[in-house]
Motif scaffolding. Structure first.
Motif, mmCIF file in Angstrom:
data_model
loop_
_atom_site.group_PDB
_atom_site.id
_atom_site.type_symbol
_atom_site.label_atom_id
_atom_site.label_comp_id
_atom_site.label_asym_id
_atom_site.label_seq_id
_atom_site.Cartn_x
_atom_site.Cartn_y
_atom_site.Cartn_z
ATOM 1 N N CYS A 192 26.672 17.461 41.443
ATOM 2 C CA CYS A 192 26.800 18.076 42.767
ATOM 3 C C CYS A 192 28.226 18.608 42.877
ATOM 4 N N GLY A 193 28.386 19.902 42.713
ATOM 5 C CA GLY A 193 29.713 20.497 42.786
ATOM 6 C C GLY A 193 30.214 20.563 44.219
ATOM 7 N N LEU A 194 31.495 20.302 44.412
ATOM 8 C CA LEU A 194 32.098 20.375 45.739
ATOM 9 C C LEU A 194 33.067 21.546 45.790
ATOM 10 N N ILE A 195 32.857 22.420 46.769
ATOM 11 C CA ILE A 195 33.781 23.509 47.051
ATOM 12 C C ILE A 195 34.338 23.217 48.433
ATOM 13 N N MET A 196 35.630 22.981 48.523
ATOM 14 C CA MET A 196 36.208 22.571 49.802
ATOM 15 C C MET A 196 37.724 22.703 49.762
ATOM 16 N N ASP A 203 35.913 17.471 32.253
ATOM 17 C CA ASP A 203 36.350 16.615 31.161
ATOM 18 C C ASP A 203 37.012 17.431 30.060
ATOM 19 N N ASP A 204 36.812 18.755 30.106
ATOM 20 C CA ASP A 204 37.365 19.624 29.084
ATOM 21 C C ASP A 204 38.745 20.123 29.490
ATOM 22 N N VAL A 205 39.573 20.409 28.490
ATOM 23 C CA VAL A 205 40.866 21.036 28.739
ATOM 24 C C VAL A 205 40.649 22.539 28.771
ATOM 25 N N GLY A 206 41.250 23.219 29.732
ATOM 26 C CA GLY A 206 41.071 24.666 29.780
ATOM 27 C C GLY A 206 41.793 25.255 30.976
ATOM 28 N N VAL A 207 41.829 26.578 31.018
ATOM 29 C CA VAL A 207 42.450 27.271 32.130
ATOM 30 C C VAL A 207 41.666 26.960 33.400
ATOM 31 N N ILE A 208 42.373 26.630 34.473
ATOM 32 C CA ILE A 208 41.720 26.155 35.684
ATOM 33 C C ILE A 208 40.754 27.183 36.265
ATOM 34 N N HIS A 209 41.083 28.481 36.169
ATOM 35 C CA HIS A 209 40.190 29.489 36.725
ATOM 36 C C HIS A 209 38.857 29.513 35.980
ATOM 37 N N LYS A 210 38.916 29.310 34.665
ATOM 38 C CA LYS A 210 37.683 29.263 33.892
ATOM 39 C C LYS A 210 36.869 28.032 34.275
ATOM 40 N N ARG A 211 37.553 26.893 34.477
ATOM 41 C CA ARG A 211 36.842 25.674 34.863
ATOM 42 C C ARG A 211 36.161 25.845 36.216
ATOM 43 N N ILE A 212 36.827 26.536 37.138
ATOM 44 C CA ILE A 212 36.239 26.750 38.459
ATOM 45 C C ILE A 212 34.970 27.583 38.348
ATOM 46 N N VAL A 213 35.036 28.702 37.614
ATOM 47 C CA VAL A 213 33.863 29.565 37.478
ATOM 48 C C VAL A 213 32.725 28.809 36.811
ATOM 49 N N GLN A 214 33.039 28.079 35.752
ATOM 50 C CA GLN A 214 32.003 27.316 35.059
ATOM 51 C C GLN A 214 31.452 26.213 35.947
ATOM 52 N N GLY A 215 32.334 25.552 36.717
ATOM 53 C CA GLY A 215 31.881 24.506 37.620
ATOM 54 C C GLY A 215 30.983 25.051 38.705
ATOM 55 N N ASN A 253 39.040 28.546 54.410
ATOM 56 C CA ASN A 253 39.996 28.658 53.315
ATOM 57 C C ASN A 253 39.589 29.827 52.399
ATOM 58 N N PRO A 254 40.495 30.775 52.112
ATOM 59 C CA PRO A 254 40.123 31.949 51.306
ATOM 60 C C PRO A 254 39.558 31.598 49.931
ATOM 61 N N ASN A 255 40.161 30.613 49.254
ATOM 62 C CA ASN A 255 39.654 30.226 47.938
ATOM 63 C C ASN A 255 38.235 29.670 48.037
ATOM 64 N N VAL A 256 37.990 28.876 49.077
ATOM 65 C CA VAL A 256 36.660 28.310 49.285
ATOM 66 C C VAL A 256 35.637 29.421 49.506
ATOM 67 N N TYR A 305 29.147 27.692 38.499
ATOM 68 C CA TYR A 305 27.886 28.151 37.888
ATOM 69 C C TYR A 305 27.022 26.988 37.401
ATOM 70 N N ASN A 306 27.628 25.998 36.756
ATOM 71 C CA ASN A 306 26.854 24.962 36.068
ATOM 72 C C ASN A 306 26.338 23.848 36.969
ATOM 73 N N ALA A 307 26.919 23.648 38.137
ATOM 74 C CA ALA A 307 26.501 22.539 39.002
ATOM 75 C C ALA A 307 25.014 22.656 39.354
ATOM 76 N N ASP A 308 24.314 21.523 39.327
ATOM 77 C CA ASP A 308 22.893 21.529 39.680
ATOM 78 C C ASP A 308 22.693 21.913 41.139
ATOM 79 N N ILE A 309 23.633 21.532 41.972
ATOM 80 C CA ILE A 309 23.628 21.905 43.379
ATOM 81 C C ILE A 309 25.075 21.874 43.860
ATOM 82 N N VAL A 310 25.388 22.656 44.865
ATOM 83 C CA VAL A 310 26.757 22.726 45.376
ATOM 84 C C VAL A 310 26.767 22.451 46.875
ATOM 85 N N ILE A 311 27.741 21.667 47.302
ATOM 86 C CA ILE A 311 28.039 21.504 48.726
ATOM 87 C C ILE A 311 29.353 22.218 48.983
ATOM 88 N N CYS A 312 29.338 23.148 49.931
ATOM 89 C CA CYS A 312 30.532 23.932 50.224
ATOM 90 C C CYS A 312 30.968 23.696 51.663
#
Length: 277
Positions: free
Chosen positions: A16-20, A61-73, A88-91, A75-82
């Motif tokens: 469950c991805g959290l965007i907040m 759990d992976d090391v990587g550029v934060i922007h890539k992790r955000i996009v992947q997170g 917030n502009p980023n949210v 996209y990949n989350a089974d469901i998202v709560i925002c």
């Protein structure tokens, strides 16, 4: 007795991805958002089956550029709560990406935040900004029920859509899933680390004290020169017409300087200091 297929599926832990918001905004400090995150996680944890783990989409759990992790997170989350509280502009940007992917999404907001025009057609679950206990108990129950119902509907109905399909037929955006060897994966991780290190170096590049005056724009010039030097150590730091032309696009003279001559003098000083450092 062997587990049935349904039992095996129910044992899988879903994301469950959290965007907040996570930092101060609209008079609400970072500690407020820590508490909101804890409330959301309590609601998610209360679901017995299937089990979800709630975490911020940039966590990985992976090391990587934060922007890539955000996009992947996102996209990949089974469901998202925002949580769109305080807008917030980023949210809002990350929510836009999730809706473009047309994957199951739940929007929540506090009772002091107005609805955004573009997403007002989507049901929002509200909670009290003051996080009053009695109302938060009700909110957590509603959120858990909504999460479970939304996930089940999304996985059972191929035509389910949180947002996009309400406006017509669209080709939903997808991220390419690459399969690579261990060596390829390691090289990509190292490349990500190298980019982060380069970014940190740019942030920590020593700057001459006399250039640290945000009012005359020389600080901005020096920072851009430092980035150029990082990319190409052999760069010729001469205030040539070509370099002036580059900087006029990056940093319009009229934004910081009284005249073009003042702008060129500042560029010449920055180039000289860059050579000396």
């Amino acid at each position: 007795m062997a587990n049935t297929e349904n039992e095996i599926i129910s044992e899988k832990i879903l994301t469950c991805g959290l965007i907040m918001p996570i930092s101060s905004i609209d008079g609400l400090g970072s500690e407020h958002w820590v508490e909101v995150k804890s409330i959301i996680q309590d609601a998610v944890d209360s679901i017995d089956s299937p089990k979800f783990i709630a975490r911020i989409v940039s966590d990985s759990d992976d090391v990587g550029v934060i922007h890539k992790r955000i996009v992947q997170g996102v996209y990949n989350a089974d469901i998202v709560i925002c949580d769109v509280s305080a807008r917030n502009p980023n949210v809002m940007f990350e929510l836009g990406m999730r809706l473009a992917f047309d994957k199951p999404t739940i929007i929540i907001k506090d009772d002091q935040t107005d609805y955004a025009f573009d997403t007002s057609i989507i049901e929002h679950i509200s909670y009290p900004r003051d996080l009053r206990f009695s109302k938060i108990v009700t909110f957590k129950r509603l959120l858990a029920d909504k999460l479970l119902a939304t996930y089940k509907l999304a996985t059972s109905d191929p035509n389910h859509s949180t947002f996009l399909k309400n406006f017509g037929t669209f080709k939903v955006a997808e991220l390419d899933q690459k399969v690579g060897s261990g060596e390829q994966v390691m090289m990509e991780i190292l490349n990500d680390i190298q980019q982060e290190v380069a970014s940190l170096r740019r942030m920590n590049t020593p700057r001459p004290r006399r250039l640290r005056n945000a009012n005359d724009g020389t600080d901005r010039i020096f920072e851009e020169l430092a980035i150029m030097k990082q990319k190409n150590p052999s760069f010729d730091f001469e205030a040539s017409d070509k370099l002036v032309s580059i900087f006029e696009k990056l940093l319009p003279a009229q934004s910081y300087f009284d005249s073009r001559a003042d702008f060129q003098k500042a560029l010449e000083r920055a180039c000289q200091d860059m050579k000396e450092n």
